[in-house]
Design a protein around this motif. Structure first.
Motif, PDB file in Angstrom:
ATOM      1  N   SER A   8      -3.919  12.917  -5.169  1.00 19.01           N
ATOM      2  CA  SER A   8      -5.225  13.481  -5.460  1.00 19.01           C
ATOM      3  C   SER A   8      -5.111  14.919  -5.939  1.00 19.01           C
ATOM      4  O   SER A   8      -4.326  15.711  -5.423  1.00 19.01           O
ATOM      5  CB  SER A   8      -6.112  13.415  -4.209  1.00 19.01           C
TER       6      SER A   8
ATOM      7  N   SER B 289      -7.135  12.376 -10.218  1.00 24.74           N
ATOM      8  CA  SER B 289      -6.037  11.815  -9.422  1.00 24.74           C
ATOM      9  C   SER B 289      -5.006  11.126 -10.316  1.00 24.74           C
ATOM     10  O   SER B 289      -5.273  10.794 -11.474  1.00 24.74           O
ATOM     11  CB  SER B 289      -6.571  10.820  -8.399  1.00 24.74           C
TER      12      SER B 289
ATOM     13  N   VAL C 280      -1.836   6.974  -4.444  1.00 18.91           N
ATOM     14  CA  VAL C 280      -2.761   7.898  -5.111  1.00 18.91           C
ATOM     15  C   VAL C 280      -2.355   9.327  -4.753  1.00 18.91           C
ATOM     16  O   VAL C 280      -2.186   9.672  -3.581  1.00 18.91           O
ATOM     17  CB  VAL C 280      -4.220   7.653  -4.676  1.00 18.91           C
TER      18      VAL C 280
ATOM     19  N   ASN D   6       0.833  -1.193   0.000  1.00 24.17           N
ATOM     20  CA  ASN D   6       0.000   0.000   0.000  1.00 24.17           C
ATOM     21  C   ASN D   6       0.869   1.245   0.000  1.00 24.17           C
ATOM     22  O   ASN D   6       1.798   1.358   0.798  1.00 24.17           O
ATOM     23  CB  ASN D   6      -0.875   0.065   1.254  1.00 24.17           C
TER      24      ASN D   6
ATOM     25  N   LEU E  61     -12.070   8.610  -8.237  1.00 29.34           N
ATOM     26  CA  LEU E  61     -11.796   7.405  -7.441  1.00 29.34           C
ATOM     27  C   LEU E  61     -12.723   7.408  -6.235  1.00 29.34           C
ATOM     28  O   LEU E  61     -13.001   8.466  -5.657  1.00 29.34           O
ATOM     29  CB  LEU E  61     -10.338   7.384  -6.975  1.00 29.34           C
TER      30      LEU E  61
ATOM     31  N   VAL F 289      -9.217   2.427  -2.865  1.00 29.88           N
ATOM     32  CA  VAL F 289      -8.692   3.659  -2.278  1.00 29.88           C
ATOM     33  C   VAL F 289      -9.408   3.970  -0.970  1.00 29.88           C
ATOM     34  O   VAL F 289     -10.481   3.435  -0.680  1.00 29.88           O
ATOM     35  CB  VAL F 289      -8.837   4.840  -3.259  1.00 29.88           C
TER      36      VAL F 289
ATOM     37  N   VAL G 244      -2.567   7.738 -10.154  1.00 29.58           N
ATOM     38  CA  VAL G 244      -2.175   6.497  -9.495  1.00 29.58           C
ATOM     39  C   VAL G 244      -0.720   6.222  -9.878  1.00 29.58           C
ATOM     40  O   VAL G 244      -0.409   6.097 -11.060  1.00 29.58           O
ATOM     41  CB  VAL G 244      -3.069   5.317  -9.915  1.00 29.58           C
TER      42      VAL G 244
ATOM     43  N   GLY H  84      -3.037   6.530   0.353  1.00 28.67           N
ATOM     44  CA  GLY H  84      -4.414   6.512  -0.107  1.00 28.67           C
ATOM     45  C   GLY H  84      -4.939   5.181  -0.585  1.00 28.67           C
ATOM     46  O   GLY H  84      -6.074   5.089  -1.053  1.00 28.67           O
ATOM     47  N   VAL H  85      -4.147   4.108  -0.460  1.00 22.57           N
ATOM     48  CA  VAL H  85      -4.565   2.798  -0.952  1.00 22.57           C
ATOM     49  C   VAL H  85      -4.822   1.860   0.228  1.00 22.57           C
ATOM     50  O   VAL H  85      -4.024   1.791   1.161  1.00 22.57           O
ATOM     51  CB  VAL H  85      -3.489   2.194  -1.888  1.00 22.57           C
TER      52      VAL H  85
END
Length: 427
Positions: free
Chosen positions: A423, A376, A421, A342, A395, A369, A378, A345-346
């Motif tokens: 954003s 966003s 992520v 991760n 997302l 997410v 990724v 944001g994941v």
């Protein structure tokens, strides 16, 4: 008397959408000795009670109901040599791929397989684990149980309902109950965002004027025999109820749509490592678990939002299991691997491990997410190095995301990679 011992090249545990797709795929890739073990009296799994449309848009380019979608795979499986054992409960599995089963015809018996595919699906979280306070009158159902009562057994579970949780099953049941003449008073969601697909919020709530209370939860339940009142309250940023924000609803039914849990009791019995993020098995990019020859796919691996993705993931598991059985691939447990972790944001990624120098030209990664965001990026990174990036207009936690990474970009990486992520602005 000694128990029966049966031998197959491949055993698929579960006859829902994942198990069906996996078995068909294995057959199409050369495996003829296949058994599908299903505890219900018919194939199809949860799809049999999902009479609404919206299935198959990605797969078939048309909207099907759950039973229609399942029937396409059931019909295709019937054209293969796979044996299907219905009404058969699997009660044991070990790392040597011995499966203990029981049914009313054969009693207890054992299956030995060269490869096993775990496709047991998931179950609903109920009232106990979330600690709902209040009386324990009748009229409290999980959303999936209410769906089965209504769509298969033909019972209207209530006349005035509140729904806790905005998962897709809860949203769909809000519409279903309304169409059958019940009044859905409110949907309360603990989080500041919905956990269902945006299309279901529009089609199941907005179109019927059903209010959605975000950052709210049930704080009291009243009812001596039958439920007669539910109280919801707003929660703060620590998810604690805020005094003075209570809203009361006179109702006879409370539906719980508060999360799904992969059915991994057998996985744990076989001592296969579980990822705490997904509550499913840790898998390599060929869908094989840490226990050689045992593969996992579908909702038992991680909870999907669309059955179309369950089917494609399970077909991959079936193909890879076939390659394993025929010796067409080198054991991944002897290969060098890198971990997928991760990033910012994941919540989770599947797979969790990647074989360095694998045969496929690309690596497919699914993830979810933590919060909603617009415009966003990724990012796939290793240490301080950005390997690849993908633009996303929107997302949301309720929608599973997928990226495809060219495998050549993973060359010369000896440490883990992370999915993150960035954003452009939260909503």
């Amino acid at each position: 008397m000694d128990s029966i011992m049966l031998k197959y090249d491949l055993a698929v545990i579960g006859g829902g959408p994942a198990g069906l797709a996996a078995a068909i795929s294995a057959y199409e890739n050369g495996i003829r000795s296949i058994v599908v073990l299903e505890r219900d009296v018919e194939l199809g799994g949860i799809l049999n009670q999902c009479i609404h449309n919206g299935f198959g848009l990605h797969r078939f380019g048309e909207e099907l109901t759950g039973p229609q979608y399942a029937e396409r795979f059931i019909s295709k499986l019937s054209e293969t040599s796979a044996r299907v054992l219905l009404g058969t409960m699997v009660i044991g599995l070990n790392s040597d791929r011995y499966i203990t089963c029981v049914n009313k015809y054969d009693g207890v018996f054992t299956i030995q397989a060269k490869a096993v595919i775990l496709a047991m699906g998931c179950r609903e979280r109920n009232r106990g684990p979330i600690g709902l306070p209040g009386d324990r009158g009748s009229g409290i159902f999980s959303a999936g149980s209410a769906q089965r009562y209504m769509n298969i057994d033909g019972y209207l579970v209530g006349r005035r309902a509140v729904i806790l949780g905005s998962g897709d099953i809860g949203l769909i049941m809000a519409r279903r109950m309304t169409l059958e003449g019940a009044k859905v008073l409110a949907v309360a969601e603990l989080m500041p965002h919905s956990n269902g697909l945006n299309r279901n919020i529009v089609q199941c709530l907005d179109d019927f004027g059903i209010p959605l209370y975000l950052s709210h939860t049930v704080t009291d339940i009243f009812g001596k025999n039958r439920l007669d009142k539910v109280v919801i309250s707003q929660v703060d940023d620590r998810l604690k109820p805020i005094p003075g924000t209570e809203k009361e609803f006179d109702c006879d039914t409370l539906l719980l749509s508060v999360g799904l849990i992969p059915e991994n009791e057998l996985t744990r019995t076989a001592e296969i490592p579980i990822d705490f993020r997904t509550n499913g098995a840790v898998v390599y990019d060929d869908m094989q678990t840490e226990s050689e020859g045992i593969f996992a796919c579908g909702n038992v691996l991680h909870v999907h939002d669309l059955v179309d993705f369950v089917s494609s993931e399970s077909e991959k598991a079936g193909k890879k299991a076939a390659e394993y059985i025929t010796g067409g691939c080198v054991s991944i447990h002897k290969a060098a691997t890198i971990d997928i972790k991760n990033g910012n944001g994941v919540v989770y990624t599947v797979p969790q491990k990647v074989v360095i120098g694998g045969p496929e030209k690309s690596l497919e990664v699914f993830f979810r997410v933590r919060e909603k965001s617009e415009k966003s990026i990724v990012e796939v990174s290793s240490g301080n190095r950005i390997i690849s990036s993908f633009k996303r207009e929107f997302l949301a936690p309720g929608e599973m995301e997928r990226i495809v990474i060219p495998r050549k970009l993973l060359e010369n990486i000896n440490e883990s990679i992370a999915i993150s992520v960035k954003s452009g602005g939260t909503v």
